[in-house]
Design an enzyme around this catalytic site. Structure first.
Site, PDB file in Angstrom:
ATOM      1  N   ILE A  14      44.252  74.924  22.470  1.00 25.69           N
ATOM      2  CA  ILE A  14      45.558  74.629  21.796  1.00 25.69           C
ATOM      3  C   ILE A  14      45.845  75.428  20.721  1.00 25.69           C
ATOM      4  O   ILE A  14      47.019  75.477  20.621  1.00 25.69           O
ATOM      5  CB  ILE A  14      45.291  73.065  21.355  1.00 25.69           C
ATOM      6  CG1 ILE A  14      46.588  72.517  20.908  1.00 25.69           C
ATOM      7  CG2 ILE A  14      44.587  72.920  20.138  1.00 25.69           C
ATOM      8  CD1 ILE A  14      47.511  72.393  22.372  1.00 25.69           C
ATOM      9  N   SER A  36      36.619  81.075  13.442  1.00 27.44           N
ATOM     10  CA  SER A  36      36.140  80.557  14.806  1.00 27.44           C
ATOM     11  C   SER A  36      35.093  81.256  14.843  1.00 27.44           C
ATOM     12  O   SER A  36      34.917  82.529  14.489  1.00 27.44           O
ATOM     13  CB  SER A  36      37.347  80.837  15.764  1.00 27.44           C
ATOM     14  OG  SER A  36      37.192  79.935  16.754  1.00 27.44           O
ATOM     15  N   ARG A  37      33.993  80.552  15.546  1.00 34.68           N
ATOM     16  CA  ARG A  37      32.719  81.407  15.466  1.00 34.68           C
ATOM     17  C   ARG A  37      32.719  82.516  16.499  1.00 34.68           C
ATOM     18  O   ARG A  37      32.165  83.779  16.245  1.00 34.68           O
ATOM     19  CB  ARG A  37      31.723  80.276  16.092  1.00 34.68           C
ATOM     20  CG  ARG A  37      31.466  79.126  15.309  1.00 34.68           C
ATOM     21  CD  ARG A  37      30.924  78.004  15.883  1.00 34.68           C
ATOM     22  NE  ARG A  37      31.691  77.609  17.208  1.00 34.68           N
ATOM     23  CZ  ARG A  37      31.193  76.735  17.955  1.00 34.68           C
ATOM     24  NH1 ARG A  37      29.971  76.191  17.611  1.00 34.68           N
ATOM     25  NH2 ARG A  37      31.670  76.351  19.172  1.00 34.68           N
ATOM     26  N   LYS A  90      45.137  66.292  16.373  1.00 32.65           N
ATOM     27  CA  LYS A  90      44.751  64.781  17.116  1.00 32.65           C
ATOM     28  C   LYS A  90      43.501  64.800  18.009  1.00 32.65           C
ATOM     29  O   LYS A  90      43.311  65.952  18.497  1.00 32.65           O
ATOM     30  CB  LYS A  90      46.067  64.118  18.026  1.00 32.65           C
ATOM     31  CG  LYS A  90      46.608  64.899  19.010  1.00 32.65           C
ATOM     32  CD  LYS A  90      45.854  65.457  20.192  1.00 32.65           C
ATOM     33  CE  LYS A  90      45.253  64.241  20.961  1.00 32.65           C
ATOM     34  NZ  LYS A  90      44.612  65.031  22.406  1.00 32.65           N
ATOM     35  N   ASP A 168      41.432  61.045  24.991  1.00 34.17           N
ATOM     36  CA  ASP A 168      41.924  62.383  24.290  1.00 34.17           C
ATOM     37  C   ASP A 168      43.526  62.336  24.695  1.00 34.17           C
ATOM     38  O   ASP A 168      44.296  62.607  23.822  1.00 34.17           O
ATOM     39  CB  ASP A 168      40.983  63.755  24.614  1.00 34.17           C
ATOM     40  CG  ASP A 168      41.752  64.855  23.802  1.00 34.17           C
ATOM     41  OD1 ASP A 168      41.280  65.158  22.962  1.00 34.17           O
ATOM     42  OD2 ASP A 168      42.536  65.524  24.722  1.00 34.17           O
TER      43      ASP A 168
HETATM   44  P1  NAP Z   1      38.750  73.889  22.740  1.00 33.49           P
HETATM   45  O1  NAP Z   1      39.618  74.815  23.742  1.00 33.49           O
HETATM   46  O2  NAP Z   1      37.438  73.412  23.074  1.00 33.49           O
HETATM   47  O3  NAP Z   1      39.090  74.777  21.335  1.00 33.49           O
HETATM   48  C1  NAP Z   1      38.265  74.410  20.157  1.00 33.49           C
HETATM   49  C2  NAP Z   1      37.582  75.501  19.488  1.00 33.49           C
HETATM   50  O4  NAP Z   1      36.994  75.170  18.292  1.00 33.49           O
HETATM   51  C3  NAP Z   1      36.431  76.190  20.224  1.00 33.49           C
HETATM   52  O5  NAP Z   1      37.145  77.240  21.082  1.00 33.49           O
HETATM   53  C4  NAP Z   1      35.429  76.684  19.633  1.00 33.49           C
HETATM   54  O6  NAP Z   1      35.964  78.085  19.153  1.00 33.49           O
HETATM   55  C5  NAP Z   1      35.698  75.927  18.334  1.00 33.49           C
HETATM   56  N1  NAP Z   1      34.574  74.862  18.101  1.00 33.49           N
HETATM   57  C6  NAP Z   1      34.071  74.340  19.120  1.00 33.49           C
HETATM   58  N2  NAP Z   1      32.938  73.301  18.805  1.00 33.49           N
HETATM   59  C7  NAP Z   1      32.781  73.763  17.481  1.00 33.49           C
HETATM   60  C8  NAP Z   1      31.953  73.363  16.728  1.00 33.49           C
HETATM   61  N3  NAP Z   1      30.736  72.473  16.881  1.00 33.49           N
HETATM   62  N4  NAP Z   1      31.944  73.740  15.209  1.00 33.49           N
HETATM   63  C9  NAP Z   1      32.833  74.595  15.033  1.00 33.49           C
HETATM   64  N5  NAP Z   1      33.754  75.212  15.964  1.00 33.49           N
HETATM   65  C10 NAP Z   1      33.786  74.347  17.028  1.00 33.49           C
HETATM   66  O7  NAP Z   1      39.538  72.565  22.542  1.00 33.49           O
HETATM   67  P2  NAP Z   1      41.143  72.331  22.276  1.00 33.49           P
HETATM   68  O8  NAP Z   1      41.707  72.135  23.887  1.00 33.49           O
HETATM   69  O9  NAP Z   1      41.911  73.573  21.918  1.00 33.49           O
HETATM   70  O10 NAP Z   1      41.151  71.045  21.789  1.00 33.49           O
HETATM   71  C11 NAP Z   1      41.037  71.091  20.047  1.00 33.49           C
HETATM   72  C12 NAP Z   1      41.863  69.826  19.692  1.00 33.49           C
HETATM   73  O11 NAP Z   1      43.102  70.073  19.869  1.00 33.49           O
HETATM   74  C13 NAP Z   1      41.201  68.686  20.346  1.00 33.49           C
HETATM   75  O12 NAP Z   1      41.250  67.526  19.132  1.00 33.49           O
HETATM   76  C14 NAP Z   1      42.172  68.210  21.290  1.00 33.49           C
HETATM   77  O13 NAP Z   1      42.418  66.939  21.242  1.00 33.49           O
HETATM   78  C15 NAP Z   1      43.256  68.848  20.355  1.00 33.49           C
HETATM   79  N6  NAP Z   1      44.369  69.033  21.683  1.00 33.49           N
HETATM   80  C16 NAP Z   1      44.296  69.893  22.696  1.00 33.49           C
HETATM   81  C17 NAP Z   1      45.295  69.932  23.640  1.00 33.49           C
HETATM   82  C18 NAP Z   1      45.186  70.725  25.095  1.00 33.49           C
HETATM   83  O14 NAP Z   1      46.008  70.850  25.705  1.00 33.49           O
HETATM   84  N7  NAP Z   1      43.692  71.112  25.376  1.00 33.49           N
HETATM   85  C19 NAP Z   1      46.595  69.542  23.700  1.00 33.49           C
HETATM   86  C20 NAP Z   1      46.972  69.051  22.346  1.00 33.49           C
HETATM   87  C21 NAP Z   1      45.919  68.801  21.331  1.00 33.49           C
HETATM   88  P3  NAP Z   1      34.706  78.876  18.529  1.00 33.49           P
HETATM   89  O15 NAP Z   1      33.539  79.005  19.815  1.00 33.49           O
HETATM   90  O16 NAP Z   1      35.286  80.465  18.644  1.00 33.49           O
HETATM   91  O17 NAP Z   1      34.143  78.441  17.156  1.00 33.49           O
END
Ligand code: NAP
Length: 308
Positions: A14, A36-37, A90, A168
């Site tokens: 996101i 970001s890690r 969110k 979610d």
């Molecule tokens: P994502 O692709 O998994 O990205 C989250 C990032 O956070 C990961 O790439 C990781 O980056 C870091 N992370 C993961 N676990 C972690 C931990 N334990 N400690 C610290 N950093 C960590 O997830 P996303 O889809 O972007 O979603 C993130 C949030 O946005 C969620 O709450 C989701 O509901 C919301 N959201 C998502 C979407 C969608 O379409 N995907 C849409 C609207 C809102 P590093 O490995 O580089 O640390």
């Protein structure tokens, strides 16, 4: 006015898909760093953790937390303690009560805590709210079904405790519902389907109502393939109002009343800049409470294992 200098924390799907472009398009906002890690953005200071960012990073005014919900509370507390404004993706937390100390910290420090609900900023949501305000609502049905493999590829966190599973995306529908209906709603029953190998539901059927006993139902499913469904249909005394495509299109009895391009994340950052100017907060927990109550009331069934 100087720009609000923002660091994105958690540079995943996101952050890439929406936050970077939205900050660039928002007057009064500037992207100053990434924490970001594993991921970084060329030409921007990068830090592995929020602690490193806060201690060794360039001057910033705010953080935008795009990490999974399980780690966001601690990050928000660290940022508020360091005097930064905080924007939360969110859902705002893994539980409802964990927001209380953050709200208090933000108020004490006169810093903004902005719990975002991006779907509320879909362009047809406000027109729908205004239209419904003067109608008698007979029933509401939500059909929110999407393909988890498309929208959350390989995201293990979504299946862990606190990851919400199908809630979610489902909470996006509930964020619209709680915005457009004139009365507050509550859950009376829920059926939750858990894959045998996962800790969070892959599908859910909810029954809700309000003080006037309005029948409200919701179907959430992560197993949808082909066309995706993000629809809310409201039957009223003056016709059937539908919000489709996640709140981008509003129609009454099939005639389109409102349709506009998606600017959800630009609207979020516009609002964040306005809130941060005075240190005001915006935290509405109504959608998260409905999810929490669904877990409290839910009848559980075990369904076939889910493999990414
Ligand atoms: P994502 O692709 O998994 O990205 C989250 C990032 O956070 C990961 O790439 C990781 O980056 C870091 N992370 C993961 N676990 C972690 C931990 N334990 N400690 C610290 N950093 C960590 O997830 P996303 O889809 O972007 O979603 C993130 C949030 O946005 C969620 O709450 C989701 O509901 C919301 N959201 C998502 C979407 C969608 O379409 N995907 C849409 C609207 C809102 P590093 O490995 O580089 O640390």
């Amino acid at each position: 006015m100087t720009d609000l200098r923002i660091a994105i924390v958690g540079f995943g799907k996101i952050a890439r898909d929406q936050h970077v472009g939205a900050i660039a398009a928002t007057a009064g906002a500037a992207l100053a760093a990434v924490a970001s890690r594993n991921a970084s953005l060329s030409n921007l200071p990068h830090f592995a953790t929020i602690e490193e960012l806060l201690h060794k990073g360039p001057p910033i005014d705010a953080v935008s937390l795009c990490t999974p919900p399980q780690v966001r509370r601690a990050q928000a507390a660290a940022a508020l303690a360091a005097g930064k404004h905080v924007m939360l993706e969110k859902p705002p937390g893994t539980g409802v009560a964990e927001l209380d100390p953050l709200i208090a910290m933000a108020a004490d420090a006169k810093r903004t805590l902005f719990a975002t609900w991006h779907s509320r900023y879909a362009p047809a949501v406000e027109p729908a709210r205004e239209w419904l305000a003067t109608r008698r609502i007979r029933s509401v049905h939500i059909n929110w079904k999407e393909d988890v493999r498309v929208w959350h590829p390989g995201q293990a966190w979504i299946w862990e405790p606190g990851g919400l599973g199908v809630f979610d995306p489902g909470i996006n529908a509930l964020s619209i519902l709680t915005r457009i209906l004139p009365k507050s709603v509550f859950v009376t029953a829920a059926e939750l389907a858990f894959p045998a190998n996962r800790q969070a539901p892959i599908a859910a059927n909810l029954t809700l109502t309000d003080i006037g006993d309005t029948p409200i139902t919701a179907e959430f499913d992560f197993r949808q393939t082909g066309p995706q469904s993000w629809d809310i249909v409201v039957e009223t005394d003056q016709g059937r109002m539908s919000l489709s495509r996640g709140g981008r299109v509003m129609a009454v009895d099939g005639k389109i009343i409102s349709e506009a391009p998606d600017e959800e994340y630009r609207e979020l950052y516009r609002r964040f800049v306005v809130l941060a100017a005075t240190g005001a907060s915006d935290v509405d927990l109504a959608p998260l409470r409905l999810v929490a109550d669904s877990f409290l009331l839910g009848e559980r069934t075990i369904v076939e294992p889910f493999m990414d």
